[in-house]
Scaffold this motif. Sequence first.
Motif, PDB file in Angstrom:
ATOM      1  N   GLY A  89      -7.600  -2.006 -10.956  1.00  0.00           N
ATOM      2  CA  GLY A  89      -7.150  -2.740 -12.126  1.00  0.00           C
ATOM      3  C   GLY A  89      -5.662  -2.996 -12.077  1.00  0.00           C
ATOM      4  N   VAL A  90      -5.207  -3.810 -13.026  1.00  0.00           N
ATOM      5  CA  VAL A  90      -3.794  -4.178 -13.130  1.00  0.00           C
ATOM      6  C   VAL A  90      -3.211  -3.508 -14.363  1.00  0.00           C
ATOM      7  N   PHE A  91      -2.172  -2.712 -14.150  1.00  0.00           N
ATOM      8  CA  PHE A  91      -1.567  -1.960 -15.245  1.00  0.00           C
ATOM      9  C   PHE A  91      -0.050  -2.079 -15.176  1.00  0.00           C
ATOM     10  N   LYS A  92       0.581  -1.979 -16.320  1.00  0.00           N
ATOM     11  CA  LYS A  92       2.029  -1.877 -16.382  1.00  0.00           C
ATOM     12  C   LYS A  92       2.426  -0.430 -16.086  1.00  0.00           C
TER      13      LYS A  92
ATOM     14  N   PRO B 245       1.779   1.105 -10.260  1.00  0.00           N
ATOM     15  CA  PRO B 245       0.964  -0.094 -10.476  1.00  0.00           C
ATOM     16  C   PRO B 245       0.513  -0.764  -9.184  1.00  0.00           C
ATOM     17  N   ALA B 246       1.395  -0.856  -8.182  1.00  0.00           N
ATOM     18  CA  ALA B 246       1.018  -1.534  -6.939  1.00  0.00           C
ATOM     19  C   ALA B 246      -0.099  -0.793  -6.223  1.00  0.00           C
TER      20      ALA B 246
ATOM     21  N   ILE C 171       0.661   4.058 -17.079  1.00  0.00           N
ATOM     22  CA  ILE C 171       0.233   5.082 -16.122  1.00  0.00           C
ATOM     23  C   ILE C 171       0.947   6.404 -16.422  1.00  0.00           C
ATOM     24  N   GLY C 172       0.195   7.410 -16.798  1.00  0.00           N
ATOM     25  CA  GLY C 172       0.737   8.748 -17.024  1.00  0.00           C
ATOM     26  C   GLY C 172       1.870   8.836 -18.019  1.00  0.00           C
TER      27      GLY C 172
END
Length: 594
Positions: free
Chosen positions: A294-297, A285-286, A301-302
């Motif tokens: 974008g901002v994701f938890k 995320p960072a 991601i994957g």
Amino acid sequence: MQPGDSVQAGDLLVILEAMKMEHELRAPLAGRVSELFFANGELVAEADLLLNVELLTQVRRGLEPDLAYMSAPQDKPAAVRPDLQRVLDRQAYTFDANRPEAMTKRHALGQRSARENIADLCDADSFIEYGAFAVAAQSRRRSEEDLIQNTPADGMVTGIGSINQTLFGPEHSRAVVMAYDATVLAGTQGLRNHQKTDRMLGLALQQKLPVLLFAEGGGGRPGDVDMPIVAGLHVGTFASFARLNGQVPVVGIVAGRCFAGNAALLGCCDVIIATDNSNIGMGGPAMVEGGGLGVFKPEQIGPSEVQHGNGVIDLLVADETQAVAAARHYLSFFQGRVSDWQAPDVQALRDVVPENRLRVYDTRAAITGMADEGSVLFLRSGFGLGLHTALARMEGRPVGILANNPLHLGGAIDANAADKAARFMQLCNAHGLPLISLVDTPGFMVGPDMEAQAQVRHVSRMFIACAHLRVPYFSVVLRKGYGLGAMAMTAGGFHSPLMTVAWPSGEFGAMGLEGAVRLGYRKELQALPEGPQREALFEQLLAKQYDNGSAIHMAATLEIDAVIDPAQTRTWLVRGLQMQGELPQASGLAIDAW
């Protein structure tokens, strides 16, 4: 010690210093010091008489004491020596039992510690750890006590253990095991755990040891400040890890989050075993947010369902217990043969292919019907659905099996299926496993949509992989053996395998029979009006094509080697495997990351 002093057996009499080392001389029996010939600190020569000791008891001739034995104290120390105690105290900081808070958090997530996973993977008491006393390279910003307590092993447990020793013995069961510890700095890659990894990778390459990597973690660690670095891109770990490709089996295991550098190592593995709760990505995320994407938890991601469907994950399992069991099973195929095996009910193979030539069926039943019971391990089952790939055993011998899947696109080979097949051939070829191909395909998938996916390049990978095979290859045509797709499934051509046989249900042609009739007899068909008359001619021509391309006719013209009873397939394959001589050296073989 002074004249007149009484001594007991084993008492220290004199300490001699030579080459800056001290040597003790002790009393062989009880007695009394009668005379000293040198003062403390004086230089003595070899064979000089140092002192006299009067024995208090008589000793019969021939029963003189063993002076070498008496040169060391005979009483065991009452307590652990201070130097050993320091080691034990230091070692204690690495144990899970002494880190209750970290373990509580870990177990609350439903996950195990790095050491728990290693203990489950390796045979009991076989793991020897390298680099346990390492701590994070952060002494310029943290105290030694803090680093020892909170960065044990620098977040990476490494060592050598045995896996499946009861099956393959101590020599063939050794393996390098490395596990990033997510409870230490989020399992990130630090200066010293890179050094530890490099040490283990060097040993693995030198000793030809398999490598198993628990890859959970967040990638590179920016907080290690003990070394003056700017970008830290001169690390050799990634090149060293990739250098193992094709040399030894490399297994990646991940539960939880695996991002950036950890994911890069994972992607170099021969096989990736992941749990349902895993997330795998080249950036966490960072990094994603920092790149303005974008901002994701982390969970976005994957996720495992995505990475299983796109082919990143070879084996998707429920939890770490199953992941470790799968790793032991997978590795066993590259450790040797087993003597304890059970044959399947081969008679069931006669009913695998339906009598109706248009009826679909599951070729996995053919795989399990030929292999030793309980031995089959399917790989990459979420990807390239038109083709199955599996490791299995036949009479205890490990083999690789690939089979077309009529349940998807009628068994036609699309880009994903071709990639899956080619890489599987490379895997088996690099590590010396014979290949068995079960053929039922109408050929390569065609059409504008397919060509937009670079179909030409993808399917041709199968021919190139076949051209580099050094292992025996066997083909069994279950039903359809059409065109270039069938040739790719038979190592490039029907006479390329050590044997190409067919079941009675086998049917062959340069292309699909229906398409061959419509193309080859277009004028005759168009000469008749649409309706029953044209359809009757089509069926008549199709029946003629089917008869001409039957398995029996193919065998009679020597285009295949035999038509066999399906129940005899296992026997044919086992006899074929017995023909194998010593394999050519695996020079320059590689396994594509994809």
